[in-house]
Scaffold this active site. Structure first.
Site, mmCIF file in Angstrom:
data_model
loop_
_atom_site.group_PDB
_atom_site.id
_atom_site.type_symbol
_atom_site.label_atom_id
_atom_site.label_comp_id
_atom_site.label_asym_id
_atom_site.label_seq_id
_atom_site.Cartn_x
_atom_site.Cartn_y
_atom_site.Cartn_z
ATOM 1 N N LEU A 205 -10.137 -94.119 44.801
ATOM 2 C CA LEU A 205 -11.308 -93.873 45.568
ATOM 3 C C LEU A 205 -12.402 -94.793 44.984
ATOM 4 O O LEU A 205 -12.803 -94.510 43.739
ATOM 5 C CB LEU A 205 -11.812 -92.528 45.176
ATOM 6 C CG LEU A 205 -12.458 -91.521 46.338
ATOM 7 C CD1 LEU A 205 -11.696 -91.387 47.379
ATOM 8 C CD2 LEU A 205 -12.979 -90.150 45.730
ATOM 9 N N HIS A 206 -12.985 -95.434 45.854
ATOM 10 C CA HIS A 206 -14.057 -96.164 45.205
ATOM 11 C C HIS A 206 -15.197 -96.514 46.399
ATOM 12 O O HIS A 206 -16.232 -97.315 46.121
ATOM 13 C CB HIS A 206 -13.779 -97.319 44.756
ATOM 14 C CG HIS A 206 -13.227 -98.439 45.736
ATOM 15 N ND1 HIS A 206 -11.883 -98.601 46.251
ATOM 16 C CD2 HIS A 206 -13.667 -99.638 46.163
ATOM 17 C CE1 HIS A 206 -11.923 -99.784 47.249
ATOM 18 N NE2 HIS A 206 -13.023 -100.156 47.050
#
Ligand code: UD1
Length: 387
Positions: A205-206
């Protein structure tokens, strides 16, 4: 043909590796690599160069992190004199990061033709910085190399001349195949004490839209925690996210703590990460590249976004776009674990030969340039001896 390739961020390194390898086999190409320094941590940059067997770049612009405008402008400011000195015949850019757009724009303004690898992808969501980078890079590119059918359709709809577009496949999958013998030997399963019988999930997740808002991020963390009650969840944490987790639910560093918790890892090396993906029971991600890699590996993937610019991973592959509502994550993940999608094969041309096709187009266009019908600005560059 003097070709300058510019890379800046992790996914760029993966895409350029097979291309550089192919270009270095051609006596008529003089390749040069410029690293903008957008990603600079050992784990985000040098480790990738090692894993992907990329020789150190001829130039590192060392721009580092900054706001979008400052980062893009700084790449341009530092790249311009390099191009003025080198006078390349072609600028080759890959992907959709800020370095991609900055390099394309700098080259175009100096009259250096631009080739864009991974052209035409569209999420149709201009809130994503990558969508802006993709649209603008494609608008000024002279040669557009496309990974999937949607890319070609998007470019034609936007009025790009058909002769500039080449469907060549996906260099990210070239890298996956090229390095398969090495990632297949990864020791990551021993390090994480994962046995082949023990299913696990991988999370990445970024995206700013998912991680910059503390409420969203803690919603996702709660969802991953709920999933971790069913199988181990392994989460290599991007530096953008680790600072936000520190003091919150997570915390950076490897913490293998058994079945009912999330294992947080530092950013992983390419080879270990692909190995980890390859045996995962489920992958949850907001990355573009991971959607493609799971499709090639036949591993179920849930994309935690409202859109994907890579629809072939859904139509051909194992990807499902479930939106970015954290409350949907655990139920969708459990449903997918209970009823995993059957792999339907890879998208056309995702066969590990994309770099070869790209180089062959470059060679062909170099020969074509002598043909009368091709006397156009975007073609003049490739003809040996035409300058
Ligand atoms: C960038 C790309 C994104 C890509 C991602 C892959 C843009 C707009 N975004 O996002 O499309 O999916 O790379 O990882 O180009 N940082 C470090 N060390 C590093 C690099 C970054 O600590 O080596 C931290 C910094 O705090 C920085 C933040 O991460 O401010 C974000 O880095 P940046 O390169 O701006 O964007 P990414 O989120 O990595």
């Amino acid at each position: 043909m003097k070709i300058v390739s510019v890379v800046g961020a992790r996914p760029n390194f993966v895409k350029i590796a097979p291309l550089l390898r192919e270009m270095r086999c051609q006596s008529w190409i003089m390749p040069m690599l410029v690293h903008t320094g957008q990603h600079y941590d050992q784990a985000m940059s040098a480790q990738f160069f090692r894993d992907l067997e990329i020789e150190p770049p001829e130039v590192n612009l060392g721009v580092g992190s900054a706001s979008h405008a400052a980062q893009t402008a700084e790449v341009m400011r530092r790249l311009e004199p390099v191009l003025e000195t080198t006078r390349p015949d072609l600028m080759l850019v890959v992907g959709d990061v800020n370095s991609t757009l900055a390099a394309a724009l700098t080259a175009a303004k100096l009259g250096v033709p631009v080739a864009h690898v991974e052209a035409g992808l569209r999420s149709f969501d201009r809130r994503m910085p990558e969508e802006i980078n993709r649209l603008l890079t494609d608008a000024i590119a002279d040669l557009l190399f496309v990974t999937e059918e949607s890319g070609q359709e998007n470019l034609l709809r936007e009025g790009v001349a058909p002769q500039k577009i080449h469907c060549v496949g996906n260099v990210m999958i070239d890298a996956l195949e090229l390095f398969r013998p090495r990632w297949a030997q990864s020791a990551i399963f021993d390090v994480l004490k994962l046995s082949p019988e023990r299913p696990y999930a991988v999370v990445t997740l970024h995206r700013p839209s998912n991680v910059d808002d503390p409420g969203m991020l803690s919603g996702f963390m709660a969802a991953f925690g709920a999933l971790a009650a069913h199988l181990p969840v392994i989460f290599p944490v991007h530096p953008r996210v680790s600072s936000r987790l520190r003091g919150g639910e997570g915390g950076q560093g490897t913490r293998p703590t058994g079945d009912r918790t999330i294992t947080f890892l530092d950013p992983m090396s390419y080879l270990d990460f692909i190995a980890l993906l390859s045996r995962a029971r489920l992958v949850l991600t907001d990355s573009g590249g991971v959607q493609e890699e799971t499709t090639a590996l036949g591993v179920p993937c849930l994309t935690l976004r409202d859109t994907t610019e890579r629809p072939a991973t859904v139509t051909y592959g194992t990807n499902r776009v479930i939106g970015s509502d954290p409350d949907r994550v655990a139920p969708e993940a459990l449903r997918t674990l209970a009823d995993p999608p059957a792999p339907r094969g890879r998208p056309p041309l995702w066969d590990g030969q994309a770099a070869r096709r790209i180089v062959s187009v470059l060679r062909q266009r170099g020969v074509d340039v002598t043909g009368a019908e091709h006397v156009r600005r975007d073609l003049v560059w490739v003809g040996a001896g035409t300058r």
